[in-house]
Motif scaffolding. Sequence first.
Motif, PDB file in Angstrom:
ATOM      1  N   PRO A 245      -4.722 -23.793 -22.910  1.00 31.41           N
ATOM      2  CA  PRO A 245      -4.090 -23.896 -21.577  1.00 31.41           C
ATOM      3  C   PRO A 245      -2.566 -23.887 -21.608  1.00 31.41           C
ATOM      4  O   PRO A 245      -1.908 -24.853 -21.214  1.00 31.41           O
ATOM      5  CB  PRO A 245      -4.641 -25.230 -21.051  1.00 31.41           C
ATOM      6  N   GLU A 246      -1.995 -22.785 -22.082  1.00 31.59           N
ATOM      7  CA  GLU A 246      -0.544 -22.628 -22.105  1.00 31.59           C
ATOM      8  C   GLU A 246      -0.193 -21.192 -21.743  1.00 31.59           C
ATOM      9  O   GLU A 246      -0.992 -20.269 -21.974  1.00 31.59           O
ATOM     10  CB  GLU A 246       0.002 -22.981 -23.491  1.00 31.59           C
ATOM     11  N   PRO A 247       0.977 -20.939 -21.148  1.00 32.39           N
ATOM     12  CA  PRO A 247       1.354 -19.596 -20.714  1.00 32.39           C
ATOM     13  C   PRO A 247       1.266 -18.537 -21.812  1.00 32.39           C
ATOM     14  O   PRO A 247       0.900 -17.383 -21.541  1.00 32.39           O
ATOM     15  CB  PRO A 247       2.798 -19.780 -20.231  1.00 32.39           C
ATOM     16  N   ALA A 248       1.573 -18.909 -23.060  1.00 29.28           N
ATOM     17  CA  ALA A 248       1.532 -17.940 -24.154  1.00 29.28           C
ATOM     18  C   ALA A 248       0.143 -17.344 -24.345  1.00 29.28           C
ATOM     19  O   ALA A 248       0.003 -16.233 -24.866  1.00 29.28           O
ATOM     20  CB  ALA A 248       2.014 -18.588 -25.454  1.00 29.28           C
ATOM     21  N   SER A 249      -0.904 -18.050 -23.904  1.00 27.67           N
ATOM     22  CA  SER A 249      -2.270 -17.545 -24.045  1.00 27.67           C
ATOM     23  C   SER A 249      -2.477 -16.277 -23.220  1.00 27.67           C
ATOM     24  O   SER A 249      -3.160 -15.344 -23.647  1.00 27.67           O
ATOM     25  CB  SER A 249      -3.278 -18.614 -23.624  1.00 27.67           C
ATOM     26  N   ASP A 250      -1.902 -16.241 -22.025  1.00 27.98           N
ATOM     27  CA  ASP A 250      -2.034 -15.048 -21.177  1.00 27.98           C
ATOM     28  C   ASP A 250      -1.237 -13.879 -21.757  1.00 27.98           C
ATOM     29  O   ASP A 250      -1.658 -12.718 -21.657  1.00 27.98           O
ATOM     30  CB  ASP A 250      -1.556 -15.353 -19.761  1.00 27.98           C
ATOM     31  N   LEU A 251      -0.096 -14.167 -22.365  1.00 29.52           N
ATOM     32  CA  LEU A 251       0.692 -13.100 -22.991  1.00 29.52           C
ATOM     33  C   LEU A 251      -0.035 -12.580 -24.228  1.00 29.52           C
ATOM     34  O   LEU A 251      -0.008 -11.381 -24.513  1.00 29.52           O
ATOM     35  CB  LEU A 251       2.082 -13.622 -23.354  1.00 29.52           C
ATOM     36  N   TYR A 252      -0.694 -13.470 -24.947  1.00 25.59           N
ATOM     37  CA  TYR A 252      -1.516 -13.077 -26.097  1.00 25.59           C
ATOM     38  C   TYR A 252      -2.650 -12.155 -25.632  1.00 25.59           C
ATOM     39  O   TYR A 252      -2.908 -11.105 -26.235  1.00 25.59           O
ATOM     40  CB  TYR A 252      -2.081 -14.333 -26.747  1.00 25.59           C
ATOM     41  N   GLY A 253      -3.312 -12.530 -24.545  1.00 31.03           N
ATOM     42  CA  GLY A 253      -4.365 -11.686 -23.995  1.00 31.03           C
ATOM     43  C   GLY A 253      -3.825 -10.335 -23.558  1.00 31.03           C
ATOM     44  O   GLY A 253      -4.483  -9.299 -23.709  1.00 31.03           O
ATOM     45  N   LEU A 254      -2.622 -10.328 -23.016  1.00 42.40           N
ATOM     46  CA  LEU A 254      -1.983  -9.095 -22.577  1.00 42.40           C
ATOM     47  C   LEU A 254      -1.717  -8.169 -23.765  1.00 42.40           C
ATOM     48  O   LEU A 254      -1.848  -6.943 -23.654  1.00 42.40           O
ATOM     49  CB  LEU A 254      -0.671  -9.435 -21.871  1.00 42.40           C
ATOM     50  N   GLY A 255      -1.358  -8.745 -24.917  1.00 43.99           N
ATOM     51  CA  GLY A 255      -1.150  -7.947 -26.113  1.00 43.99           C
ATOM     52  C   GLY A 255      -2.424  -7.249 -26.547  1.00 43.99           C
ATOM     53  O   GLY A 255      -2.419  -6.053 -26.886  1.00 43.99           O
ATOM     54  N   HIS A 256      -3.537  -7.973 -26.538  1.00 38.96           N
ATOM     55  CA  HIS A 256      -4.815  -7.362 -26.900  1.00 38.96           C
ATOM     56  C   HIS A 256      -5.253  -6.339 -25.857  1.00 38.96           C
ATOM     57  O   HIS A 256      -5.858  -5.314 -26.203  1.00 38.96           O
ATOM     58  CB  HIS A 256      -5.876  -8.442 -27.079  1.00 38.96           C
ATOM     59  N   LEU A 257      -4.953  -6.592 -24.595  1.00 33.62           N
ATOM     60  CA  LEU A 257      -5.286  -5.629 -23.549  1.00 33.62           C
ATOM     61  C   LEU A 257      -4.543  -4.312 -23.786  1.00 33.62           C
ATOM     62  O   LEU A 257      -5.122  -3.228 -23.664  1.00 33.62           O
ATOM     63  CB  LEU A 257      -4.941  -6.216 -22.179  1.00 33.62           C
ATOM     64  N   PHE A 258      -3.257  -4.405 -24.136  1.00 32.28           N
ATOM     65  CA  PHE A 258      -2.487  -3.201 -24.435  1.00 32.28           C
ATOM     66  C   PHE A 258      -3.127  -2.424 -25.582  1.00 32.28           C
ATOM     67  O   PHE A 258      -3.250  -1.192 -25.532  1.00 32.28           O
ATOM     68  CB  PHE A 258      -1.037  -3.566 -24.792  1.00 32.28           C
ATOM     69  N   LEU A 259      -3.555  -3.127 -26.629  1.00 33.12           N
ATOM     70  CA  LEU A 259      -4.182  -2.454 -27.776  1.00 33.12           C
ATOM     71  C   LEU A 259      -5.496  -1.783 -27.367  1.00 33.12           C
ATOM     72  O   LEU A 259      -5.809  -0.686 -27.838  1.00 33.12           O
ATOM     73  CB  LEU A 259      -4.418  -3.450 -28.907  1.00 33.12           C
ATOM     74  N   PHE A 260      -6.257  -2.425 -26.486  1.00 30.86           N
ATOM     75  CA  PHE A 260      -7.477  -1.811 -25.973  1.00 30.86           C
ATOM     76  C   PHE A 260      -7.152  -0.476 -25.297  1.00 30.86           C
ATOM     77  O   PHE A 260      -7.862   0.524 -25.485  1.00 30.86           O
ATOM     78  CB  PHE A 260      -8.154  -2.742 -24.962  1.00 30.86           C
ATOM     79  N   LEU A 261      -6.119  -0.471 -24.479  1.00 31.42           N
ATOM     80  CA  LEU A 261      -5.747   0.750 -23.768  1.00 31.42           C
ATOM     81  C   LEU A 261      -5.368   1.861 -24.742  1.00 31.42           C
ATOM     82  O   LEU A 261      -5.732   3.025 -24.558  1.00 31.42           O
ATOM     83  CB  LEU A 261      -4.582   0.477 -22.817  1.00 31.42           C
ATOM     84  N   MET A 262      -4.650   1.500 -25.792  1.00 29.41           N
ATOM     85  CA  MET A 262      -4.206   2.501 -26.758  1.00 29.41           C
ATOM     86  C   MET A 262      -5.371   3.000 -27.623  1.00 29.41           C
ATOM     87  O   MET A 262      -5.445   4.183 -27.964  1.00 29.41           O
ATOM     88  CB  MET A 262      -3.101   1.930 -27.645  1.00 29.41           C
ATOM     89  N   TYR A 263      -6.285   2.118 -27.963  1.00 25.69           N
ATOM     90  CA  TYR A 263      -7.430   2.522 -28.790  1.00 25.69           C
ATOM     91  C   TYR A 263      -8.432   3.363 -27.999  1.00 25.69           C
ATOM     92  O   TYR A 263      -9.301   4.014 -28.599  1.00 25.69           O
ATOM     93  CB  TYR A 263      -8.126   1.299 -29.374  1.00 25.69           C
ATOM     94  N   ALA A 264      -8.344   3.370 -26.664  1.00 30.52           N
ATOM     95  CA  ALA A 264      -9.255   4.196 -25.864  1.00 30.52           C
ATOM     96  C   ALA A 264      -9.114   5.672 -26.234  1.00 30.52           C
ATOM     97  O   ALA A 264     -10.071   6.439 -26.123  1.00 30.52           O
ATOM     98  CB  ALA A 264      -8.980   3.993 -24.376  1.00 30.52           C
ATOM     99  N   GLY A 265      -7.934   6.086 -26.687  1.00 30.97           N
ATOM    100  CA  GLY A 265      -7.719   7.485 -27.060  1.00 30.97           C
ATOM    101  C   GLY A 265      -7.583   7.703 -28.554  1.00 30.97           C
ATOM    102  O   GLY A 265      -7.202   8.796 -28.994  1.00 30.97           O
ATOM    103  N   TYR A 266      -7.905   6.674 -29.350  1.00 34.33           N
ATOM    104  CA  TYR A 266      -7.727   6.773 -30.805  1.00 34.33           C
ATOM    105  C   TYR A 266      -8.970   7.351 -31.473  1.00 34.33           C
ATOM    106  O   TYR A 266     -10.090   6.922 -31.210  1.00 34.33           O
ATOM    107  CB  TYR A 266      -7.429   5.393 -31.384  1.00 34.33           C
TER     108      TYR A 266
END
Length: 269
Positions: free
Chosen positions: A200-221
């Motif tokens: 329960p800290e703000p950094a957790s959402d930014l961490y999730g955002l990092g993995h979300l970005f990687l998901f988007l990039m791996y969609a075309g990998y």
Amino acid sequence: MLGTRFRQRWQNWVDYPLRQGAVYAGKYRVERFLGMGSYGQAYRCIDLSSGLPVLMKRGKPSKRGLAREMLKRESDMLQRLDHPQIPKWLDYAAHRKEEVLVMELVEGDNLEHAIMEQGRMFTQQEALYLVRQLLRPIRHMHEAGYVHRDVRIPNVLASGDRIYLIDVGLACRIGEAAAEGEPIGFADSWGAVKHRMRVPEPASDLYGLGHLFLFLMYAGYKPLEGQEERGWEEELALEPAVKAFVQGLLESKWRTAAECEQELDRILA
């Protein structure tokens, strides 16, 4: 074994979706069952007083008091949030021994469906702009004192040109202890990632955002045939500044979404 099978059958029976056309609490006519999560069921309904479509979230009957508690907490939280990229709270209604949360219905596809079912792929620039849009509702939640704790592709919805952050069912106040009965361990291969996202800290959402970005990039990998699996830093052809930004998200470099926005704006400029 027999007891386990019986409990599963009982759970499937009590959690069977509401039928199409049913009128709930005398206010909402069920049009379509949308899906079921750990604690709730989602329906597309028509508000009989206005004729407008709404999203109705019903606590899973098999979860009993825990489902009602989490639904009430989600309702209270939505009433304290006011952002154009977060669905608006409309009503909290009771029907017999059940309760439902009614909110704005956002028509569109979530990123999971867009990637898995429609084959959507993202360029580095498109993924960065999507992250930039998501930082706005995330920042709003943090400044209101909440952390989403589930920033993943199923909870990001695209409607026209606008990106929405949906489903605050696992959100909580910053620093709040986990609710009794809430899962804190995960058995699947993404267990460690999800566990980190639940802190329960703000950094957790930014961490999730990092993995979300990687998901988007791996969609075309597409890996080369016979190529050994490597880390994302080697597999994805990202610009150095972008790679450093993603590493910053995953390593809690920024304390707030506002600081993260500033860095991303510098990269996009």
